[in-house]
Design a protein around this motif. Structure first.
Motif, mmCIF file in Angstrom:
data_model
loop_
_atom_site.group_PDB
_atom_site.id
_atom_site.type_symbol
_atom_site.label_atom_id
_atom_site.label_comp_id
_atom_site.label_asym_id
_atom_site.label_seq_id
_atom_site.Cartn_x
_atom_site.Cartn_y
_atom_site.Cartn_z
ATOM 1 N N ASP A 1 2.370 3.748 -1.050
ATOM 2 C CA ASP A 1 1.631 4.862 -1.844
ATOM 3 C C ASP A 1 0.377 4.784 -1.975
ATOM 4 O OD1 ASP A 1 1.223 7.003 -3.224
ATOM 5 O OD2 ASP A 1 2.245 6.428 -5.196
ATOM 6 N N PRO A 2 -0.495 5.271 -1.197
ATOM 7 C CA PRO A 2 -2.029 5.374 -1.333
ATOM 8 C C PRO A 2 -2.540 5.690 -2.654
ATOM 9 C CG PRO A 2 -1.456 7.402 0.211
ATOM 10 C CD PRO A 2 -0.290 6.352 -0.293
ATOM 11 N N PRO B 1 -6.793 -3.974 -9.877
ATOM 12 C CA PRO B 1 -5.909 -2.856 -9.141
ATOM 13 C C PRO B 1 -6.649 -1.747 -8.982
ATOM 14 C CG PRO B 1 -4.588 -4.019 -10.986
ATOM 15 C CD PRO B 1 -6.115 -4.128 -11.277
ATOM 16 N N ILE B 2 -6.223 -1.177 -7.905
ATOM 17 C CA ILE B 2 -7.151 0.126 -7.302
ATOM 18 C C ILE B 2 -6.350 0.565 -6.283
ATOM 19 C CG2 ILE B 2 -8.789 -1.049 -5.808
ATOM 20 C CD1 ILE B 2 -10.975 1.124 -6.500
ATOM 21 N N SER C 1 -6.582 -6.881 -1.915
ATOM 22 C CA SER C 1 -5.813 -7.828 -1.142
ATOM 23 C C SER C 1 -4.661 -7.365 -0.578
ATOM 24 C CB SER C 1 -5.945 -9.336 -1.621
ATOM 25 O OG SER C 1 -4.998 -9.205 -2.807
ATOM 26 N N ALA C 2 -4.097 -6.773 -1.707
ATOM 27 C CA ALA C 2 -2.582 -5.891 -1.320
ATOM 28 C C ALA C 2 -2.785 -4.874 -0.466
ATOM 29 C CB ALA C 2 -1.965 -5.918 -2.845
ATOM 30 N N ILE C 3 -3.860 -4.035 -0.575
ATOM 31 C CA ILE C 3 -4.225 -2.787 0.241
ATOM 32 C C ILE C 3 -4.136 -3.469 1.737
ATOM 33 C CG2 ILE C 3 -5.697 -1.034 0.635
ATOM 34 C CD1 ILE C 3 -6.130 -0.872 -2.298
ATOM 35 N N VAL C 4 -4.823 -4.412 1.771
ATOM 36 C CA VAL C 4 -5.374 -4.753 3.185
ATOM 37 C C VAL C 4 -4.031 -5.422 3.782
ATOM 38 C CG1 VAL C 4 -6.544 -6.573 4.371
ATOM 39 C CG2 VAL C 4 -7.722 -5.505 2.767
ATOM 40 N N VAL C 5 -3.195 -6.234 3.071
ATOM 41 C CA VAL C 5 -1.966 -6.475 3.385
ATOM 42 C C VAL C 5 -1.068 -5.650 3.699
ATOM 43 C CG1 VAL C 5 -0.067 -7.920 2.957
ATOM 44 C CG2 VAL C 5 -2.307 -8.887 2.355
ATOM 45 N N ASN C 6 -0.801 -4.577 3.036
ATOM 46 C CA ASN C 6 0.220 -3.349 3.601
ATOM 47 C C ASN C 6 -0.374 -2.426 4.494
ATOM 48 O OD1 ASN C 6 2.667 -3.606 1.298
ATOM 49 N ND2 ASN C 6 0.929 -3.815 0.094
ATOM 50 N N LEU C 7 -1.841 -2.698 4.874
ATOM 51 C CA LEU C 7 -2.101 -1.632 5.877
ATOM 52 C C LEU C 7 -1.863 -2.565 7.215
ATOM 53 C CD1 LEU C 7 -6.011 -0.531 4.538
ATOM 54 C CD2 LEU C 7 -3.835 0.969 5.101
ATOM 55 N N LEU C 8 -2.175 -3.906 7.141
ATOM 56 C CA LEU C 8 -1.853 -4.500 8.190
ATOM 57 C C LEU C 8 -0.308 -4.754 8.275
ATOM 58 C CD1 LEU C 8 -4.424 -7.438 7.802
ATOM 59 C CD2 LEU C 8 -4.315 -5.843 9.625
#
Length: 989
Positions: free
Chosen positions: A277-278, A225-226, A285-292
């Motif tokens: 929340d950034p 996680p990051i 992969s979760a960062i990418v999904v939520n960005l999209l």
């Protein structure tokens, strides 16, 4: 429906008929989706229950309404001017400038393969944007049946969109935020993204104030996680001051996600939780999904690049625009690319700056003409990657002045595959994680090999079905095949454009078929069923044998059973037996290589380098009639690529691509091949085949093997082979592995020039007999020959320079060489335009020479004075006993003076005519043979006049003798001269 079920339904065998249509792209209208909130259900659908559960989640104030990835905001964002003023008030502006500088340096960096195009080459200076066509999800899933490569190359595309307009409003007037840019392997996705980043760094993309590129391959290797802000500062430390502003200002940000197929994304809430929340740590992969989803940083724009098979991983409602990279569908783009690549300053090397411009323009012109013929190469260059391969191959063929050990044709093709596949797996969702290149070698390599063995280059739909689906048994295999057909197949196979063969497939570049066939064989994929089963059993038994040994030892101590050690030994037998079979497999590979290298039916073809040149630039002259029988297919590159793939450098690159070739296997193949190759090379190969053999040794890159093979070559005959700088470099490199003397090197009619002699200088030093006739070698070349003959290691004893424009200045250099040389015994300057002045210069220096035995000055327009002067010097020479003076402008008085020479009295014999007083000269056949061999290169009218004079002299001498034996000899020679005159008059000689 699972991909396997979809693939199985596709593969009912009319599907290979549809394959040709799906290879070239798709058309369709862009679909629009409306939803109330960003709560995706399974597989992109919505369930009422999940929406109700999501109602407890607190959404951010700026709630977004999706419309095909476009959005409207209930809260108006602050103006961009306010964002810019906020940047100016902080250190962020400087941070972004540092970010731009860092990105520009990183993305402008070119791989080693690009450095050959000269120091001035750069992405900003040399780039042609491929055609980008707006598409839709329906168009991707259901390719248009009327679009093929042939008409795509010719028809204009009505839905073309430029890179700068990808984020323009859509058909409904909504601002596009998410763009999916997709294309098959080789269409130029990564290069286009590089160019986009470089343009932004230099202010040519003003729409965005900040660009943050991410490699999905890089993100796929991390599962810890990051947070988004930590991820950005981890990759781009210059943005530490800018990251806090993300989401808090109207900063126009563009995220670039390159290579989405590397990530396994799950848009279900059960798979990936919502996160706005950034600062919250989540998996990448979760960062990418939520960005999209536009749940995280909804103001940000996102461009995603991916292969066609992975487009459906993003639900359509999150995509504002689909855009397909169509490559260079316009031949004018191909021509522009070649013009820019091949015309770069420094492209042709520093030593040839004077003549390089004309040669570069000529190459571009010939290539353009070949493209205009709608040749197969135009279909190949539809993919920008193949345009790169064409330019690289031409650069290798035309601008290689010296050959470093790593520069080989096989290396070019291996590097080409690395640039396009670079360790990619075929499908990241498949548990086998088979590399894309390994899959290609097993499937396309099999098709290529079977084509080489049956000597065919066109393949039917049945051929493709047998190679790709005959062994499909599991759902995983069908899934892989579907991905391969969607993403990769078009890279290697394309519909044939030849009339009458429209329903067949050919390899995109002919040489690629031979490369993949060679890779298929060397990797050991050519196995019988018994061999494959045996290998698997051997690996399994080998892995468990140690554990079994431990168990058996324990049991044998508790229970005294004598049969247990016997059982254990039996288990060891099979792996040992299979290792012996593996050795026989390597023998078979070596046998295949040697057999294909010395195929007698290919002996009199052009050498392989000329074949490659013709395949790219075409053959000048009238085009073949469609009804005319085609020439037999030639696959002489196949064994050369096999040798090249075994080189250490290429094996290291292939290891990166997932195709492992062990050192022991390469060693055993070379050992098994050595005796066969050396034995066949001693049989006396034709010149073109000998050049192929030398090129094979160069590609093999095994210095010990090459040295042993070259020692067996005492005579090297390359006459009539067009010795380009590359071929000269190959010859010098291969011959340089040993120091042995060469008995004879024949380079007659090889298009040599001064630079060629410089490249070959170390080889020429070691040659006893050197044939350089018919090479247009002028005075500059004679200067190099002078340096050669004056070298203290020179062993040249016979030098033939006939039919070269040596001239007076060249004669001066050669005369200086004669004065100081200690090895030369035979020198032929027949028909070298010496004239009286050139002969006089040679005569002046001839006295200083102490070793010359024979000098040929025939057909040089010498008059009596020069001829007699040469003979007078020859009389006093210690070793010179024969001077050729035939076909010169010598008067009757001069003839009589020369006829009066006697070997026993004057110590020299002058060969002027076929007669010697009232007898036939002992050298009459030599003179006539010289005339016959050189007639195609001499002035025929002047030769006819000389032959007429010779005939008159023969008839006159015959009448003067009363000896019947001599009369018979005269009649015989007269008949030969008359026959030659008759053929000359009828144009048959």
């Amino acid at each position: 429906m699972s991909r396997a079920m979809q693939c199985q339904s596709c593969l009912s065998w009319g599907s290979w008929r549809q394959l040709r249509r799906s290879l070239s792209g798709s058309r369709g209208t862009r679909s629009i989706y409306l939803c109330a909130a960003s709560v995706p259900g399974a597989a992109g659908s919505y369930s009422l229950r999940k929406v109700l559960r999501a109602s407890d989640v607190s959404f951010p104030r700026a709630c977004v309404h999706y419309k095909g990835g476009s959005q409207e905001h209930s809260v108006q964002p602050s103006s961009s001017c306010h964002g810019l003023s906020q940047l100016r008030n902080m250190a962020s502006s400087d941070a972004i400038k540092k970010h731009q500088k860092s990105l520009s340096a990183w993305f402008s960096h070119q791989p080693n393969e690009e450095r050959q195009f000269g120091p001035s080459f750069s992405l900003g200076a040399v780039h042609v944007d491929p055609v980008i066509r707006e598409s839709s999800l329906e168009g991707i899933l259901k390719p248009s049946p009327d679009l093929t490569i042939q008409n795509q190359l010719q028809q204009p595309c009505s839905q073309v969109i430029s890179l700068q307009n990808l984020f323009d409003v859509d058909a409904c007037g909504q601002q596009v935020k998410n763009v999916v840019l997709y294309g098959t392997v080789g269409t130029g996705k990564s290069t286009l993204i590089k160019k986009m980043v470089v343009d932004w760094c230099h202010g040519r993309l003003p729409r965005f104030e900040l660009v943050i590129p991410f490699s999905c391959e890089d993100l796929s290797h991390s599962h810890a996680p990051i947070s988004l802000r930590r991820l950005i500062t981890k990759k781009y430390q210059h943005l530490r001051d800018v990251v806090p502003m993300l989401g808090a200002s109207s900063l126009k940000v563009l995220f670039i996600l390159n290579g989405l197929e590397r990530l396994n994304l799950d848009f279900r809430l059960a798979g990936t939780e919502l996160c706005c929340d950034p600062n919250e740590p989540v998996p990448p992969s979760a960062i990418v999904v939520n960005l999209l989803r536009k749940y995280l940083l909804p103001e940000a724009s996102i461009i995603v690049t991916t292969r066609p098979s992975a487009v459906r991983r993003i639900p359509g409602k999150y995509v504002g625009r689909y855009a397909e990279i169509c490559g260079f569908s316009d031949t004018n783009l191909q021509k522009l690319y070649f013009q820019m690549r091949l015309s770069q300053p420094g492209c042709s090397g520093e030593d040839s700056a004077g003549s390089s411009s004309g040669e570069q323009e000529n190459l571009v012109e010939m290539l353009s003409r070949n493209l205009e013929r709608h040749n197969q190469i135009a279909a190949a260059c539809f993919l920008p990657s193949y345009c790169w391969l064409v330019c690289t191959t031409l650069h290798f063929l035309y601008f290689t002045r010296t050959v470093p050990p790593s520069q080989t044709l096989t290396g070019i093709y291996t590097s080409f595959l690395r640039l396009n596949f670079s360790g990619e797996v075929l499908d990241s969702t498949d548990p086998t994680n088979i590399s894309m290149m390994k899959y290609v070698a097993k499937t396309v390599g099999k098709l290529a090999y079977e084509g080489v063995m049956s000597r065919k280059t066109c393949f039917s739909e049945d051929d493709l079905q047998q190679c790709f689906e005959v062994e499909m048994k599991t759902e995983s295999e069908l899934n892989l095949l579907e991905v391969f057909r969607s993403d990769v197949l078009r890279f290697f196979l394309t519909p044939c454009v030849q009339p009458g063969k429209e329903h067949t497939f050919v390899f995109t570049i002919p040489a690629m078929q031979e490369y993949l066939a060679a890779l298929y064989v060397v990797l050991g994929e050519k196995k019988t069923l018994a061999q494959r089963v045996g290998k698997e059993l051997s690996e399994v038994i080998g892995k468990v044998s140690e554990d079994v040994a431990v168990v058996l030892n324990i049991i044998s101590k508790v229970l005294p059973l004598r049969f247990l050690p016997v059982l254990f030994n039996l288990l060891k037998i099979f792996p040992r037996y299979f290792s012996r079979l593996s050795g026989k497999d390597r023998d078979a590979i070596a046998h295949t290589m040697a057999e294909e290298l010395f195929k007698e039916e290919d002996y009199y073809n052009d050498d392989v380098l000329d074949q490659i040149n013709s395949s790219i630039l075409g053959v000048e002259g009238p085009m073949r009639h469609p009804d005319e029988a085609p020439d037999d297919e030639v696959f002489e590159l196949f064994p050369i690529f096999m040798g090249g793939i075994l080189s250490r450098r290429n094996r290291a690159i292939l290891e990166q691509l997932g195709c492992s070739i062990k050192n022991l296997a390469a060693f055993e193949i070379a050992k098994a091949m050595k005796k066969t190759v050396i034995r066949n090379s001693r049989k006396g190969l034709p010149p073109s085949e000998l050049m192929d053999y030398l090129f094979f040794l160069h590609e093999f890159q095994n210095e010990r093997f090459t040295a042993e093979a070259i020692r067996s070559l005492r005579t090297v005959n390359l006459s009539s082979v067009k010795m380009t700088p590359l071929k000269c470099s190959v010859l010098a490199s291969v011959m340089g592995t040993t120091c042995h003397e060469v008995e004879e090197l024949n380079l007659t009619s090889c298009n040599l020039d001064t630079s060629s002699l410089r490249i070959l200088f170390p080889v020429l030093l070691r040659c006893k007999a050197l044939h350089l006739q018919l090479n247009s070698l002028g005075s500059d070349a004679c200067k190099e020959i002078r340096n050669l003959l004056l070298h203290d290691k020179c062993v040249v004893s016979t030098l033939r320079l006939a039919n070269n424009p040596v001239g007076k200045q060249g004669a001066q250099y050669l005369a200086e060489a004669l004065a100081g040389n200690r090895s030369l015994t035979h020198l032929s300057l027949l028909h070298t335009a010496l004239g009286d002045q050139g002969a006089e210069v040679i005569a002046q220096h001839l006295a200083e020479n102490q070793h010359l035995q024979e000098l040929n000055l025939g057909y040089n327009s010498l008059t009596d004075t020069a001829a007699l002067h040469v003979v007078e010097v020859a009389k006093k020479h210690a070793t010179l006993d024969k001077v050729h003076l035939y076909f010169n402008d010598i008067s009757e008085d001069g003839k009589r003076a020369l006829h009066s020479l006697r070997m026993d009295r004057d110590g020299v014999r002058a060969l002027v005519f076929l007669t010697a007083g009232t007898d036939i000269s002992d050298y009459w056949s030599n003179i006539l043979n010289v005339v016959q061999r050189n007639l195609p290169f001499w002035d025929r009218e002047r030769v006819r006049q000389h032959l007429a004079l010779i005939l008159q002299d023969l008839e006159s001498s015959r009448r003067q003798t009363a000896n019947p034996w001599r009369k018979a000899k005269f009649l015989r020679v007269e008949s030969e001269v008359k026959k030659m005159l008759g053929k000359l008059q009828h144009g048959t000689l």
